[in-house]
Design an enzyme around this catalytic site. Structure first.
Site, PDB file in Angstrom:
ATOM      1  N   GLY A  37       0.811  -1.218   0.000  1.00 45.32           N
ATOM      2  CA  GLY A  37       0.000   0.000   0.000  1.00 45.32           C
ATOM      3  C   GLY A  37       0.840   1.262   0.000  1.00 45.32           C
ATOM      4  N   LYS A  53      20.209   4.699  10.278  1.00 48.28           N
ATOM      5  CA  LYS A  53      21.674   4.522  10.238  1.00 48.28           C
ATOM      6  C   LYS A  53      22.335   5.627   9.412  1.00 48.28           C
ATOM      7  CE  LYS A  53      20.488   1.879  12.664  1.00 48.28           C
ATOM      8  NZ  LYS A  53      19.186   1.342  13.099  1.00 48.28           N
ATOM      9  N   TYR A 191      15.696   0.899  21.788  1.00 49.36           N
ATOM     10  CA  TYR A 191      16.458   1.028  20.550  1.00 49.36           C
ATOM     11  C   TYR A 191      16.309   2.423  19.931  1.00 49.36           C
ATOM     12  CZ  TYR A 191      17.316  -4.034  19.859  1.00 49.36           C
ATOM     13  OH  TYR A 191      17.749  -5.317  19.949  1.00 49.36           O
ATOM     14  N   ILE A 192      15.042   2.792  19.668  1.00 50.34           N
ATOM     15  CA  ILE A 192      14.826   4.032  18.911  1.00 50.34           C
ATOM     16  C   ILE A 192      15.205   5.246  19.753  1.00 50.34           C
ATOM     17  CG2 ILE A 192      13.037   5.507  17.864  1.00 50.34           C
ATOM     18  CD1 ILE A 192      11.651   2.926  16.928  1.00 50.34           C
ATOM     19  N   GLU A 211      12.730   7.070  30.963  1.00 49.04           N
ATOM     20  CA  GLU A 211      12.560   5.615  30.886  1.00 49.04           C
ATOM     21  C   GLU A 211      11.827   5.129  32.147  1.00 49.04           C
ATOM     22  OE1 GLU A 211      13.171   2.886  28.763  1.00 49.04           O
ATOM     23  OE2 GLU A 211      12.351   1.780  30.470  1.00 49.04           O
ATOM     24  N   VAL A 275       8.160   4.056  22.674  1.00 51.06           N
ATOM     25  CA  VAL A 275       7.886   3.079  23.750  1.00 51.06           C
ATOM     26  C   VAL A 275       7.564   1.697  23.186  1.00 51.06           C
ATOM     27  CG1 VAL A 275       7.124   4.838  25.399  1.00 51.06           C
ATOM     28  CG2 VAL A 275       5.441   3.803  23.857  1.00 51.06           C
ATOM     29  N   HIS A 448      45.572  -9.418  12.456  1.00 55.43           N
ATOM     30  CA  HIS A 448      46.065  -8.402  13.366  1.00 55.43           C
ATOM     31  C   HIS A 448      46.468  -7.154  12.582  1.00 55.43           C
ATOM     32  CE1 HIS A 448      48.106  -6.658  16.817  1.00 55.43           C
ATOM     33  NE2 HIS A 448      49.126  -6.386  16.010  1.00 55.43           N
TER      34      HIS A 448
HETATM   35  P1  FAD Z   1       7.521  -3.797   7.599  1.00 58.19           P
HETATM   36  O1  FAD Z   1       8.888  -3.426   7.230  1.00 58.19           O
HETATM   37  O2  FAD Z   1       6.795  -2.958   8.566  1.00 58.19           O
HETATM   38  O3  FAD Z   1       6.703  -3.859   6.235  1.00 58.19           O
HETATM   39  C1  FAD Z   1       5.332  -4.088   6.196  1.00 58.19           C
HETATM   40  C2  FAD Z   1       4.783  -3.498   4.904  1.00 58.19           C
HETATM   41  O4  FAD Z   1       3.427  -3.925   4.771  1.00 58.19           O
HETATM   42  C3  FAD Z   1       4.760  -1.962   4.889  1.00 58.19           C
HETATM   43  O5  FAD Z   1       5.418  -1.500   3.736  1.00 58.19           O
HETATM   44  C4  FAD Z   1       3.276  -1.616   4.848  1.00 58.19           C
HETATM   45  O6  FAD Z   1       2.993  -0.457   4.075  1.00 58.19           O
HETATM   46  C5  FAD Z   1       2.681  -2.863   4.201  1.00 58.19           C
HETATM   47  N1  FAD Z   1       1.276  -3.086   4.544  1.00 58.19           N
HETATM   48  C6  FAD Z   1       0.741  -3.159   5.784  1.00 58.19           C
HETATM   49  N2  FAD Z   1      -0.578  -3.431   5.695  1.00 58.19           N
HETATM   50  C7  FAD Z   1      -0.866  -3.525   4.368  1.00 58.19           C
HETATM   51  C8  FAD Z   1      -2.065  -3.788   3.637  1.00 58.19           C
HETATM   52  N3  FAD Z   1      -3.221  -4.023   4.241  1.00 58.19           N
HETATM   53  N4  FAD Z   1      -2.004  -3.804   2.292  1.00 58.19           N
HETATM   54  C9  FAD Z   1      -0.826  -3.565   1.647  1.00 58.19           C
HETATM   55  N5  FAD Z   1       0.332  -3.314   2.282  1.00 58.19           N
HETATM   56  C10 FAD Z   1       0.302  -3.322   3.625  1.00 58.19           C
HETATM   57  N6  FAD Z   1      15.487  -3.651  12.539  1.00 58.19           N
HETATM   58  C11 FAD Z   1      16.726  -4.133  12.413  1.00 58.19           C
HETATM   59  O7  FAD Z   1      16.901  -5.348  12.261  1.00 58.19           O
HETATM   60  N7  FAD Z   1      17.830  -3.305  12.440  1.00 58.19           N
HETATM   61  C12 FAD Z   1      17.701  -1.975  12.602  1.00 58.19           C
HETATM   62  O8  FAD Z   1      18.702  -1.248  12.621  1.00 58.19           O
HETATM   63  C13 FAD Z   1      16.407  -1.430  12.744  1.00 58.19           C
HETATM   64  N8  FAD Z   1      16.232  -0.107  12.897  1.00 58.19           N
HETATM   65  C14 FAD Z   1      14.965   0.387  13.002  1.00 58.19           C
HETATM   66  C15 FAD Z   1      14.817   1.759  13.175  1.00 58.19           C
HETATM   67  C16 FAD Z   1      13.560   2.293  13.295  1.00 58.19           C
HETATM   68  C17 FAD Z   1      13.400   3.785  13.471  1.00 58.19           C
HETATM   69  C18 FAD Z   1      12.410   1.453  13.215  1.00 58.19           C
HETATM   70  C19 FAD Z   1      11.027   2.039  13.309  1.00 58.19           C
HETATM   71  C20 FAD Z   1      12.546   0.086  13.048  1.00 58.19           C
HETATM   72  C21 FAD Z   1      13.832  -0.460  12.944  1.00 58.19           C
HETATM   73  N9  FAD Z   1      14.033  -1.815  12.795  1.00 58.19           N
HETATM   74  C22 FAD Z   1      15.296  -2.317  12.700  1.00 58.19           C
HETATM   75  C23 FAD Z   1      12.907  -2.763  12.734  1.00 58.19           C
HETATM   76  C24 FAD Z   1      12.604  -3.169  11.271  1.00 58.19           C
HETATM   77  O9  FAD Z   1      12.301  -1.999  10.529  1.00 58.19           O
HETATM   78  C25 FAD Z   1      11.442  -4.133  11.230  1.00 58.19           C
HETATM   79  O10 FAD Z   1      11.717  -5.245  12.062  1.00 58.19           O
HETATM   80  C26 FAD Z   1      11.204  -4.633   9.819  1.00 58.19           C
HETATM   81  O11 FAD Z   1      10.925  -3.581   8.932  1.00 58.19           O
HETATM   82  C27 FAD Z   1      10.024  -5.612   9.802  1.00 58.19           C
HETATM   83  O12 FAD Z   1       9.810  -6.054   8.510  1.00 58.19           O
HETATM   84  P2  FAD Z   1       8.357  -6.560   8.059  1.00 58.19           P
HETATM   85  O13 FAD Z   1       8.506  -6.993   6.641  1.00 58.19           O
HETATM   86  O14 FAD Z   1       7.829  -7.526   9.030  1.00 58.19           O
HETATM   87  O15 FAD Z   1       7.416  -5.278   8.163  1.00 58.19           O
HETATM   88  P1  NAD Z   2      11.927  -0.730  22.602  1.00 58.59           P
HETATM   89  O1  NAD Z   2      11.070  -1.847  23.026  1.00 58.59           O
HETATM   90  O2  NAD Z   2      13.285  -0.997  22.109  1.00 58.59           O
HETATM   91  O3  NAD Z   2      12.083   0.310  23.802  1.00 58.59           O
HETATM   92  C1  NAD Z   2      10.966   0.907  24.410  1.00 58.59           C
HETATM   93  C2  NAD Z   2      11.429   1.452  25.752  1.00 58.59           C
HETATM   94  O4  NAD Z   2      10.389   2.284  26.256  1.00 58.59           O
HETATM   95  C3  NAD Z   2      11.691   0.381  26.804  1.00 58.59           C
HETATM   96  O5  NAD Z   2      12.912   0.626  27.431  1.00 58.59           O
HETATM   97  C4  NAD Z   2      10.514   0.536  27.771  1.00 58.59           C
HETATM   98  O6  NAD Z   2      10.838   0.179  29.090  1.00 58.59           O
HETATM   99  C5  NAD Z   2      10.227   2.013  27.641  1.00 58.59           C
HETATM  100  N1  NAD Z   2       8.870   2.419  27.965  1.00 58.59           N
HETATM  101  C6  NAD Z   2       7.703   1.803  27.633  1.00 58.59           C
HETATM  102  N2  NAD Z   2       6.646   2.519  28.049  1.00 58.59           N
HETATM  103  C7  NAD Z   2       7.148   3.634  28.657  1.00 58.59           C
HETATM  104  C8  NAD Z   2       6.554   4.764  29.283  1.00 58.59           C
HETATM  105  N3  NAD Z   2       5.234   4.929  29.339  1.00 58.59           N
HETATM  106  N4  NAD Z   2       7.370   5.700  29.808  1.00 58.59           N
HETATM  107  C9  NAD Z   2       8.723   5.582  29.743  1.00 58.59           C
HETATM  108  N5  NAD Z   2       9.334   4.517  29.157  1.00 58.59           N
HETATM  109  C10 NAD Z   2       8.556   3.565  28.620  1.00 58.59           C
HETATM  110  O7  NAD Z   2      11.044   0.076  21.511  1.00 58.59           O
HETATM  111  P2  NAD Z   2      11.432   1.165  20.441  1.00 58.59           P
HETATM  112  O8  NAD Z   2      12.695   1.844  20.809  1.00 58.59           O
HETATM  113  O9  NAD Z   2      10.217   1.955  20.216  1.00 58.59           O
HETATM  114  O10 NAD Z   2      11.709   0.292  19.148  1.00 58.59           O
HETATM  115  C11 NAD Z   2      10.664  -0.534  18.640  1.00 58.59           C
HETATM  116  C12 NAD Z   2      11.235  -1.766  18.005  1.00 58.59           C
HETATM  117  O11 NAD Z   2      11.829  -1.436  16.749  1.00 58.59           O
HETATM  118  C13 NAD Z   2      12.359  -2.426  18.799  1.00 58.59           C
HETATM  119  O12 NAD Z   2      11.877  -3.274  19.788  1.00 58.59           O
HETATM  120  C14 NAD Z   2      13.087  -3.175  17.737  1.00 58.59           C
HETATM  121  O13 NAD Z   2      12.412  -4.386  17.532  1.00 58.59           O
HETATM  122  C15 NAD Z   2      12.931  -2.289  16.520  1.00 58.59           C
HETATM  123  N6  NAD Z   2      14.165  -1.477  16.332  1.00 58.59           N
HETATM  124  C16 NAD Z   2      15.342  -2.123  16.166  1.00 58.59           C
HETATM  125  C17 NAD Z   2      16.497  -1.395  15.988  1.00 58.59           C
HETATM  126  C18 NAD Z   2      17.791  -2.138  15.791  1.00 58.59           C
HETATM  127  O14 NAD Z   2      17.744  -3.332  15.526  1.00 58.59           O
HETATM  128  N7  NAD Z   2      18.935  -1.480  15.883  1.00 58.59           N
HETATM  129  C19 NAD Z   2      16.477  -0.013  15.983  1.00 58.59           C
HETATM  130  C20 NAD Z   2      15.262   0.624  16.167  1.00 58.59           C
HETATM  131  C21 NAD Z   2      14.098  -0.128  16.325  1.00 58.59           C
END
Ligand code: FAD
Ligand code: NAD
Length: 469
Positions: A37, A53, A191-192, A211, A275, A448
């Site tokens: 979508g 990144k 993470y975020i 936190e 969160v 090394h």
């Molecule tokens: P998504 O990537 O969410 O893709 C789902 C897709 O489905 C979307 O494009 C959406 O538009 C589409 N969709 C949903 N519903 C419909 C529908 N009804 N019809 C058509 N299309 C639809 N993970 C890591 O491993 N390393 C990282 O460094 C990392 N950094 C992140 C940083 C941030 C800020 C965020 C938010 C996430 C990060 N993640 C990271 C997590 C990672 O992005 C997700 O785990 C990953 O994208 C999941 O892949 P997915 O295919 O399950 O879903």
């Molecule tokens: P997260 O689960 O990593 O962290 C959420 C944090 O918010 C936790 O520490 C939790 O204790 C805290 N929290 C929850 N409710 C709260 C509240 N009301 N007040 C204060 N603190 C609270 O979630 P995220 O950072 O939003 O990231 C979402 C997911 O996206 C991650 O779990 C991860 O799966 C994915 N992600 C991965 C990467 C990576 O792989 N480098 C980077 C970004 C995101």
């Protein structure tokens, strides 16, 4: 309604889970339709892994240059750097565009039919797609399939008393700033919150992180995150642990927080709520399938099968860990099963990396997790302070730790914290997946001088044979 499309595999969602499943299915000769979508590449490529990144790199470069404007031990002097934010964001967007266009090309190459639009589930073998509005809405496209793969990903969790909008932003808005706020309060030290908190701080914003729990990055063990905690402090990020958020202040310029019985208002031109994320399982008819669920996550077995025959689910939709590489591996696994291969999704370890400064990387069990599982394990750490390459990179804060069975030295887990250690994820994952023992890693010649020598040294230390500590 136009003529229905008939296919073997229909994938909803073109994120890393869905597009990898589609590419692999195409390679295996399975007629495949992928419905997306929004933009191909999903959260990861458009508003997640890649853009975050990219901005981390911008912030690192800017911050390093600022270091050279003062008294640098390296003997480098530079003028005070300036940031052209619009150009930084455009550079980030350029990388996203290149990658998402690349996904489109790969899907085409593998003869996957991409249908642009939002899918609505009619039943386990039928989906209607509402075209994405370009001018006026067109008729829905019906697609019939033998296998339905759900890969709809996840979305940010909002705080009910402080919904997204105005100054309250999610990671999506934080990744495309038009202007930097003077102050940013971040809810959640996960993470975020930490990856983007460090970016904003390094770009000069006053950052406070709130936190609820008693430490940052609660998914990792306490020792591992200590160097990150120290780095946040030295960057000047305000850390408010065991603190509750109450809402925006009345003048809208601050965030009301409570720690114990003390209430405070933190300056916050913007509030980034980070969160957690929740599976995207509502609003497109999924509930009509009456699948077994774990809360909002679709429950799957070790083959990524849902409770309905012929309906599969992968990625963030299936819950934690919500990581792109897990989604990709599941997607590949499903495509191969549909092609008739015998596959299960039972990885020995799914590595995880937090791209803070210093970075954190884990794969497999921590010492605590091994103990909780009732395994008699040994562990040993090697400090980066004793690694020559780390010294030459000014990155001596951190360590590598290995966890192994005491009886046969089978490696159960790895953890590391330090600058650049995200790249250790490959070695960590490979050694666990291939059933390596401490001796295998300890007696492998590591080049090394590299930081990777710390991996070998940790294994040697667990054997009582460390050479450089
Ligand atoms: P998504 O990537 O969410 O893709 C789902 C897709 O489905 C979307 O494009 C959406 O538009 C589409 N969709 C949903 N519903 C419909 C529908 N009804 N019809 C058509 N299309 C639809 N993970 C890591 O491993 N390393 C990282 O460094 C990392 N950094 C992140 C940083 C941030 C800020 C965020 C938010 C996430 C990060 N993640 C990271 C997590 C990672 O992005 C997700 O785990 C990953 O994208 C999941 O892949 P997915 O295919 O399950 O879903
Ligand atoms: P997260 O689960 O990593 O962290 C959420 C944090 O918010 C936790 O520490 C939790 O204790 C805290 N929290 C929850 N409710 C709260 C509240 N009301 N007040 C204060 N603190 C609270 O979630 P995220 O950072 O939003 O990231 C979402 C997911 O996206 C991650 O779990 C991860 O799966 C994915 N992600 C991965 C990467 C990576 O792989 N480098 C980077 C970004 C995101």
């Amino acid at each position: 309604m136009s003529n229905p499309i008939n296919t073997t595999l229909l994938i909803i969602g073109g994120g890393p889970g869905g597009y990898v499943a589609a590419i692999r299915a195409g390679q295996l000769g399975i007629p495949t339709v992928l419905v997306e979508g929004d933009a191909l590449g999903g959260t990861c490529l458009n508003i997640g892994c890649i853009p975050s990144k990219a901005l981390i790199h911008v912030a690192e470069q800017f911050h390093a240059l600022q270091g050279y404007a003062g008294d640098s031990p390296l003997g480098i002097r530079a003028q005070s750097p300036e940031l052209d934010l619009a150009r930084s964001v455009a550079w980030k967007d350029g990388i996203v565009k290149k990658l998402t266009t690349g996904v489109g090309a790969l899907l085409k190459k593998h003869k996957v039919t991409v249908v642009q639009g939002w899918a609505r589930i009619v039943d386990g073998k039928t989906v209607d797609v509402d075209p994405v509005a370009k001018g006026k809405a067109g008729a829905p496209q019906r697609i019939r399939c033998e296998h339905l793969l759900l890969a709809t990903g996840s979305e940010p969790v909002a705080l009910p008393f402080m919904p997204f909008g105005g100054p309250v932003i999610s990671s999506t808005e934080a990744l495309s700033p038009r202007k930097l706020p003077k102050s940013l309060a971040i809810v959640g030290a996960g993470y975020i919150g930490l990856e983007l908190g460090i970016v904003y701080r390094k770009l000069g914003v006053k950052v406070d992180v709130i936190e609820a729990q008693d430490r940052i990055l609660p998914v990792y063990d306490a020792d591992l995150v200590k160097p990150v905690h120290a780095a946040l402090k030295s960057l000047g990020i305000g850390l408010h642990l065991q603190t509750q958020v109450l809402g925006l202040s009345e003048d809208g310029k601050g965030l009301r927080v409570q720690s114990g019985k003390t209430e405070d208002v933190l300056p916050a031109q913007q509030v980034l709520v980070a969160v957690g994320r929740k599976p995207r399982s509502r609003g497109f008819g999924l509930s009509s399938l009456m699948l077994d669920m774990d809360g909002l996550a679709v429950r799957v077995d070790d083959r990524c099968r849902t409770s309905m025959n012929g309906v599969w689910a992968i990625g963030d939709l299936t819950g934690e860990p919500m990581l792109a590489h897990r989604a990709m591996a599941q997607g590949e696994c499903v495509a191969e099963q549909i092609a008739g291969h015998t596959r299960r999704f039972v990885p020995a370890a799914i590595p995880a990396v937090c791209f803070t400064d210093p970075e954190v990387v884990t794969a497999g069990l921590s010492p605590q997790q091994a103990a909780q599982a009732g395994i008699d394990a040994i562990d040993a750490s090697f400090p980066l302070a004793a690694n020559g390459r780390a010294m030459t990179l000014e990155s001596t804060d951190g360590f590598v730790r290995v966890v192994a069975r005491r009886d046969n030295h089978l490696i159960l887990g790895w953890q590391a914290v330090g600058r650049g250690v995200s790249e250790f994820a490959a070695a960590f994952g490979q050694s666990i997946e291939m059933g390596a023992r401490l001796e295998d890693v300890g007696h492998t010649i590591h080049a090394h001088p590299t930081q990777g020598e710390a991996i070998q040294e940790a294994a040697l230390r667990a054997l009582g044979q460390a050479l450089h500590v």
